[in-house]
Design a protein around this motif. Structure first.
Motif, PDB file in Angstrom:
ATOM      1  N   TRP A 138       0.823  -1.219   0.000  1.00 51.16           N
ATOM      2  CA  TRP A 138       0.000   0.000   0.000  1.00 51.16           C
ATOM      3  C   TRP A 138       0.857   1.270   0.000  1.00 51.16           C
ATOM      4  CZ3 TRP A 138       0.830   2.994   4.308  1.00 51.16           C
ATOM      5  CH2 TRP A 138       1.424   2.351   5.392  1.00 51.16           C
ATOM      6  N   MET A 139       2.167   1.099   0.262  1.00 55.44           N
ATOM      7  CA  MET A 139       3.100   2.226   0.220  1.00 55.44           C
ATOM      8  C   MET A 139       4.429   1.735  -0.351  1.00 55.44           C
ATOM      9  SD  MET A 139       4.472   4.800   3.195  1.00 55.44           S
ATOM     10  CE  MET A 139       5.684   3.706   3.924  1.00 55.44           C
ATOM     11  N   TYR A 140       5.017   2.560  -1.208  1.00 59.60           N
ATOM     12  CA  TYR A 140       6.275   2.216  -1.880  1.00 59.60           C
ATOM     13  C   TYR A 140       7.153   3.452  -1.856  1.00 59.60           C
ATOM     14  CZ  TYR A 140       9.289   0.853  -5.867  1.00 59.60           C
ATOM     15  OH  TYR A 140      10.336   0.541  -6.696  1.00 59.60           O
ATOM     16  N   SER A 141       8.411   3.284  -1.461  1.00 55.69           N
ATOM     17  CA  SER A 141       9.313   4.440  -1.480  1.00 55.69           C
ATOM     18  C   SER A 141      10.734   4.027  -1.805  1.00 55.69           C
ATOM     19  CB  SER A 141       9.265   5.200  -0.150  1.00 55.69           C
ATOM     20  OG  SER A 141       9.856   4.438   0.875  1.00 55.69           O
ATOM     21  N   ARG A 142      11.413   4.960  -2.449  1.00 56.30           N
ATOM     22  CA  ARG A 142      12.836   4.837  -2.749  1.00 56.30           C
ATOM     23  C   ARG A 142      13.443   6.209  -2.537  1.00 56.30           C
ATOM     24  NH1 ARG A 142      13.722   2.262  -8.524  1.00 56.30           N
ATOM     25  NH2 ARG A 142      15.860   2.175  -7.758  1.00 56.30           N
ATOM     26  N   SER A 143      14.735   6.252  -2.296  1.00 56.58           N
ATOM     27  CA  SER A 143      15.361   7.554  -2.060  1.00 56.58           C
ATOM     28  C   SER A 143      16.638   7.687  -2.874  1.00 56.58           C
ATOM     29  CB  SER A 143      15.661   7.736  -0.571  1.00 56.58           C
ATOM     30  OG  SER A 143      16.482   6.687  -0.097  1.00 56.58           O
ATOM     31  N   PHE A 144      17.023   8.938  -3.106  1.00 53.81           N
ATOM     32  CA  PHE A 144      18.266   9.225  -3.808  1.00 53.81           C
ATOM     33  C   PHE A 144      18.929  10.422  -3.156  1.00 53.81           C
ATOM     34  CE2 PHE A 144      15.159  11.852  -6.080  1.00 53.81           C
ATOM     35  CZ  PHE A 144      15.806  13.079  -6.167  1.00 53.81           C
ATOM     36  N   ALA A 145      20.223  10.551  -3.389  1.00 55.32           N
ATOM     37  CA  ALA A 145      20.961  11.750  -2.994  1.00 55.32           C
ATOM     38  C   ALA A 145      21.306  12.506  -4.265  1.00 55.32           C
ATOM     39  CB  ALA A 145      22.232  11.386  -2.230  1.00 55.32           C
ATOM     40  N   ASP A 146      21.135  13.828  -4.231  1.00 54.03           N
ATOM     41  CA  ASP A 146      21.526  14.637  -5.377  1.00 54.03           C
ATOM     42  C   ASP A 146      23.051  14.767  -5.390  1.00 54.03           C
ATOM     43  OD1 ASP A 146      22.313  16.719  -3.647  1.00 54.03           O
ATOM     44  OD2 ASP A 146      20.654  18.035  -4.190  1.00 54.03           O
ATOM     45  N   TRP A 172       4.972   6.624  -3.150  1.00 50.91           N
ATOM     46  CA  TRP A 172       3.594   6.469  -3.603  1.00 50.91           C
ATOM     47  C   TRP A 172       2.842   5.786  -2.481  1.00 50.91           C
ATOM     48  CZ3 TRP A 172       1.234   1.702  -3.676  1.00 50.91           C
ATOM     49  CH2 TRP A 172      -0.095   1.682  -4.119  1.00 50.91           C
ATOM     50  N   MET A 173       1.590   6.206  -2.251  1.00 53.43           N
ATOM     51  CA  MET A 173       0.797   5.577  -1.214  1.00 53.43           C
ATOM     52  C   MET A 173      -0.663   5.479  -1.668  1.00 53.43           C
ATOM     53  SD  MET A 173       0.201   6.597   2.834  1.00 53.43           S
ATOM     54  CE  MET A 173       1.603   7.629   2.759  1.00 53.43           C
ATOM     55  N   ASP A 174      -1.252   4.323  -1.429  1.00 55.24           N
ATOM     56  CA  ASP A 174      -2.680   4.113  -1.636  1.00 55.24           C
ATOM     57  C   ASP A 174      -3.350   4.574  -0.347  1.00 55.24           C
ATOM     58  OD1 ASP A 174      -5.283   3.121  -1.647  1.00 55.24           O
ATOM     59  OD2 ASP A 174      -4.720   1.252  -2.643  1.00 55.24           O
ATOM     60  N   MET A 175      -3.900   5.788  -0.341  1.00 54.46           N
ATOM     61  CA  MET A 175      -4.436   6.377   0.883  1.00 54.46           C
ATOM     62  C   MET A 175      -5.582   5.555   1.472  1.00 54.46           C
ATOM     63  SD  MET A 175      -2.489   8.812   1.663  1.00 54.46           S
ATOM     64  CE  MET A 175      -3.408   9.689   2.914  1.00 54.46           C
ATOM     65  N   ALA A 176      -6.417   4.964   0.631  1.00 60.65           N
ATOM     66  CA  ALA A 176      -7.514   4.150   1.147  1.00 60.65           C
ATOM     67  C   ALA A 176      -6.974   2.930   1.880  1.00 60.65           C
ATOM     68  CB  ALA A 176      -8.445   3.717   0.009  1.00 60.65           C
ATOM     69  N   ALA A 182      -3.949   2.702   3.106  1.00 65.79           N
ATOM     70  CA  ALA A 182      -3.133   3.175   4.232  1.00 65.79           C
ATOM     71  C   ALA A 182      -3.977   3.380   5.480  1.00 65.79           C
ATOM     72  CB  ALA A 182      -2.434   4.479   3.855  1.00 65.79           C
ATOM     73  N   SER A 183      -5.201   3.827   5.325  1.00 71.72           N
ATOM     74  CA  SER A 183      -6.047   4.062   6.489  1.00 71.72           C
ATOM     75  C   SER A 183      -6.390   2.777   7.227  1.00 71.72           C
ATOM     76  CB  SER A 183      -7.322   4.799   6.082  1.00 71.72           C
ATOM     77  OG  SER A 183      -8.116   3.983   5.237  1.00 71.72           O
ATOM     78  N   GLU A 184      -6.247   1.648   6.557  1.00 72.78           N
ATOM     79  CA  GLU A 184      -6.529   0.354   7.169  1.00 72.78           C
ATOM     80  C   GLU A 184      -5.306  -0.269   7.827  1.00 72.78           C
ATOM     81  OE1 GLU A 184      -8.041  -1.946   3.951  1.00 72.78           O
ATOM     82  OE2 GLU A 184      -9.711  -0.587   3.582  1.00 72.78           O
ATOM     83  N   GLN A 185      -4.140   0.346   7.688  1.00 74.68           N
ATOM     84  CA  GLN A 185      -2.891  -0.221   8.185  1.00 74.68           C
ATOM     85  C   GLN A 185      -2.591   0.266   9.598  1.00 74.68           C
ATOM     86  OE1 GLN A 185      -1.357  -2.545   6.288  1.00 74.68           O
ATOM     87  NE2 GLN A 185      -3.043  -2.153   4.879  1.00 74.68           N
ATOM     88  N   GLU A 186      -1.800  -0.537  10.290  1.00 72.42           N
ATOM     89  CA  GLU A 186      -1.291  -0.119  11.588  1.00 72.42           C
ATOM     90  C   GLU A 186      -0.093   0.796  11.354  1.00 72.42           C
ATOM     91  OE1 GLU A 186      -0.624  -3.187  14.447  1.00 72.42           O
ATOM     92  OE2 GLU A 186      -2.267  -4.393  13.667  1.00 72.42           O
ATOM     93  N   VAL A 187       0.233   1.584  12.355  1.00 72.79           N
ATOM     94  CA  VAL A 187       1.367   2.489  12.261  1.00 72.79           C
ATOM     95  C   VAL A 187       2.655   1.693  12.078  1.00 72.79           C
ATOM     96  CG1 VAL A 187       2.712   4.249  13.469  1.00 72.79           C
ATOM     97  CG2 VAL A 187       0.210   4.208  13.664  1.00 72.79           C
ATOM     98  N   ILE A 188       3.495   2.122  11.144  1.00 74.77           N
ATOM     99  CA  ILE A 188       4.780   1.476  10.896  1.00 74.77           C
ATOM    100  C   ILE A 188       5.765   1.976  11.937  1.00 74.77           C
ATOM    101  CG2 ILE A 188       6.690   1.228   9.264  1.00 74.77           C
ATOM    102  CD1 ILE A 188       4.658   1.798   7.049  1.00 74.77           C
ATOM    103  N   SER A 189       6.498   1.070  12.529  1.00 78.30           N
ATOM    104  CA  SER A 189       7.505   1.488  13.497  1.00 78.30           C
ATOM    105  C   SER A 189       8.876   1.119  13.027  1.00 78.30           C
ATOM    106  CB  SER A 189       7.238   0.874  14.857  1.00 78.30           C
ATOM    107  OG  SER A 189       7.161  -0.538  14.762  1.00 78.30           O
TER     108      SER A 189
END
Length: 139
Positions: free
Chosen positions: A108-116, A126-130, A132-139
């Motif tokens: 439901w959420m996907y992320s990648r990072s870069f350094a300039d 990217w996040m599927d907000m609908a 995401a509302s059903e998910q528990e908090v990520i720790s």
């Protein structure tokens, strides 16, 4: 006037930094660009000000962190996973460092990072907000 954010980043080579940010999808606003600073536009509300080190020092006397450190992690959202991957490919092609942090894929959420090229870290997500509302908090 809408609320806007202006992220100010010190850069070692203004022209190289401008080319990098244009390559990953930012547009230059020449009205606020000169030989010491460049205004790069992400959206109607998000702007990145690229500042030469001399220009940066007119705003603060605090030291500029080395490119190997992280003072902030800047996050920007995308409409889909493919767009996240596309900006990472562009960053890599223009002297950025892709996947500076581990890729995250929760379905439901996907992320990648870069350094300039100056070491500023951006997280692209990217996040599927609908979903995401059903998910528990990520720790």
């Amino acid at each position: 006037m809408p609320k806007m954010i202006f992220v100010n980043l010190p850069v070692t080579d203004l022209q190289k930094a401008m080319a990098f940010y244009q390559a990953i999808g930012f547009e230059n606003n020449p009205q606020f660009t000169d030989d010491t600073a460049a205004c790069m536009v992400w959206s109607e509300a998000i702007f990145v000000m690229l500042l030469t080190h001399d220009k940066w020092r007119t705003f603060t006397k605090r030291p500029i962190p080395p490119a190997t450190s992280s003072e902030v992690l800047l996050a920007i959202s995308f409409d889909d996973i493919a767009s996240v991957d596309t900006i990472l490919d562009a960053a890599a092609a223009f002297d950025g460092t892709p996947d500076i942090n581990a890729k995250q894929d929760y379905g439901w959420m996907y992320s990648r990072s870069f350094a300039d090229p100056d070491g500023h870290v951006w997280e692209c997500m990217w996040m599927d907000m609908a979903a995401a509302s059903e998910q528990e908090v990520i720790s």
